[in-house]
Design a protein around this motif. Structure first.
Motif, PDB file in Angstrom:
ATOM      1  N   SER A  94      -3.543   9.460  -5.164  1.00  0.00           N
ATOM      2  CA  SER A  94      -3.914   8.556  -4.313  1.00  0.00           C
ATOM      3  C   SER A  94      -3.792   8.774  -2.646  1.00  0.00           C
ATOM      4  O   SER A  94      -2.842   9.681  -2.347  1.00  0.00           O
ATOM      5  N   MET A  95      -4.411   7.844  -1.907  1.00  0.00           N
ATOM      6  CA  MET A  95      -4.362   8.003  -0.395  1.00  0.00           C
ATOM      7  C   MET A  95      -4.704   6.636   0.057  1.00  0.00           C
ATOM      8  O   MET A  95      -5.349   5.796  -0.367  1.00  0.00           O
ATOM      9  N   ILE A  96      -3.991   6.356   1.158  1.00  0.00           N
ATOM     10  CA  ILE A  96      -4.160   5.035   1.900  1.00  0.00           C
ATOM     11  C   ILE A  96      -5.230   5.351   3.101  1.00  0.00           C
ATOM     12  O   ILE A  96      -5.297   6.470   3.697  1.00  0.00           O
ATOM     13  N   ALA A 151       1.024  -1.127   0.025  1.00  0.00           N
ATOM     14  CA  ALA A 151      -0.133   0.043   0.014  1.00  0.00           C
ATOM     15  C   ALA A 151       0.784   1.236  -0.098  1.00  0.00           C
ATOM     16  O   ALA A 151       0.626   2.323  -0.864  1.00  0.00           O
ATOM     17  N   HIS A 152       1.879   1.208   0.893  1.00  0.00           N
ATOM     18  CA  HIS A 152       2.732   2.533   0.854  1.00  0.00           C
ATOM     19  C   HIS A 152       3.393   2.729  -0.304  1.00  0.00           C
ATOM     20  O   HIS A 152       3.805   3.825  -0.943  1.00  0.00           O
ATOM     21  N   GLN A 211       0.901   3.926  -2.925  1.00  0.00           N
ATOM     22  CA  GLN A 211       0.680   5.304  -2.726  1.00  0.00           C
ATOM     23  C   GLN A 211       1.807   6.507  -3.416  1.00  0.00           C
ATOM     24  O   GLN A 211       1.197   7.349  -3.818  1.00  0.00           O
ATOM     25  N   SER A 212       2.884   5.943  -3.200  1.00  0.00           N
ATOM     26  CA  SER A 212       3.945   6.879  -3.840  1.00  0.00           C
ATOM     27  C   SER A 212       3.928   6.679  -5.223  1.00  0.00           C
ATOM     28  O   SER A 212       4.501   7.448  -5.799  1.00  0.00           O
ATOM     29  N   LYS A 242      -9.568  11.297  -4.437  1.00  0.00           N
ATOM     30  CA  LYS A 242      -8.375  10.446  -4.515  1.00  0.00           C
ATOM     31  C   LYS A 242      -8.796   9.156  -4.821  1.00  0.00           C
ATOM     32  O   LYS A 242      -9.892   8.606  -4.282  1.00  0.00           O
ATOM     33  N   SER A 243      -7.947   8.511  -5.604  1.00  0.00           N
ATOM     34  CA  SER A 243      -7.930   7.294  -5.577  1.00  0.00           C
ATOM     35  C   SER A 243      -7.668   6.409  -4.311  1.00  0.00           C
ATOM     36  O   SER A 243      -6.511   6.697  -3.535  1.00  0.00           O
ATOM     37  N   LEU A 244      -8.391   5.492  -3.826  1.00  0.00           N
ATOM     38  CA  LEU A 244      -8.286   5.168  -2.249  1.00  0.00           C
ATOM     39  C   LEU A 244      -7.422   3.716  -2.381  1.00  0.00           C
ATOM     40  O   LEU A 244      -7.559   2.726  -3.227  1.00  0.00           O
ATOM     41  N   ILE A 245      -6.293   3.490  -1.579  1.00  0.00           N
ATOM     42  CA  ILE A 245      -5.618   2.205  -1.317  1.00  0.00           C
ATOM     43  C   ILE A 245      -6.132   1.600   0.037  1.00  0.00           C
ATOM     44  O   ILE A 245      -5.658   2.399   1.049  1.00  0.00           O
TER      45      ILE A 245
END
Length: 173
Positions: A24-26, A14-15, A18-19, A77-80
Motif C-alpha cells: 500500500s501507499m498513501i 492513513a499512516h 500504510q504500515s 499498490k493499494s492506495l490509501i
C-alpha cells in the motif's frame, strides 16, 4: 479513501494503515491542490474557483482521479487516500473515479465534534483560527448526508482503535 474534517484523524489513520496493509501507499490529494495553487494564479482562475478550497477547482478533482489511476497502474499498490471532501460535486466525481479504479474500494468518513477537532488541531501546533473554524462548520454537518455513511466516530478513540475498525471492515466485509 479516508474522508473527514480537518483534525478528525485521517492522516494518523492513513499512516498506521500504510504500515499494516501490505503493498500500500498513501496518496494525499492535498499535494495536487498545493501544486495547482502554485501554478494557477488566483486572478486567472474561473470566478467559482477563486476560493481557498481545492474542492472548488475542477482541475483538482480531475487530476486527483488521474493521478490515482496512474499510481495504481504504475506501482500496483493499494492506495490509501486521506482527504476532506464534503461538497457533493467533487465528492461524487472523485468517489466514482476511485471506485472505477479498484473493485475493492472503501470509503470511510471519520467524524469528530468541533471540540475534538479544535483540540487536535491545536495539539499539533496549529491555531484553530477563522479558516479552520469555517471549514469545520461546513464539513461537520455535511458529513451527515447518506453518501458519507461508512462513518467512524473518532471522539475519545485512539488512532489504533480507529485503524482496527477500518481493518476489520476491509478484511471482514
Amino acid at each position: 479513501m479516508i474522508n473527514g474534517a480537518f483534525g478528525s484523524g485521517k492522516t494518523s489513520a492513513a499512516h498506521w494503515l500504510q504500515s499494516l496493509i501490505p503493498d500500500s501507499m498513501i496518496f494525499d490529494p492535498e499535494e495536487v491542490g498545493y501544486m495547482l495553487r502554485n501554478i494557477i494564479p488566483e486572478e486567472i482562475r474561473l470566478k467559482e474557483e477563486q476560493t481557498d478550497d481545492f474542492q472548488d477547482l475542477e482541475l483538482w478533482r480531475i487530476l486527483v482521479v488521474k493521478t490515482a489511476e496512474e499510481l495504481k497502474r504504475r506501482y500496483n499498490k493499494s492506495l490509501i487516500v486521506p482527504m476532506t471532501l464534503y461538497k457533493a460535486e467533487p465528492f461524487d466525481y472523485i468517489f466514482d473515479g476511485l471506485k472505477r479504479l479498484d473493485p475493492d474500494f472503501f470509503h470511510f468518513c471519520l467524524i469528530a465534534s468541533e471540540t475534538t477537532i479544535r483540540k487536535r488541531v491545536e495539539s499539533r501546533g496549529d491555531l484553530f483560527g477563522e479558516w479552520y473554524q469555517e471549514h469545520t462548520r461546513r464539513a461537520v454537518p455535511a458529513f451527515d448526508e447518506s453518501k458519507f455513511q461508512e462513518q467512524i466516530l473518532t471522539d475519545h478513540r485512539e488512532p489504533s482503535e480507529i485503524v482496527g475498525m477500518i481493518l476489520d471492515r476491509i478484511y471482514n466485509r
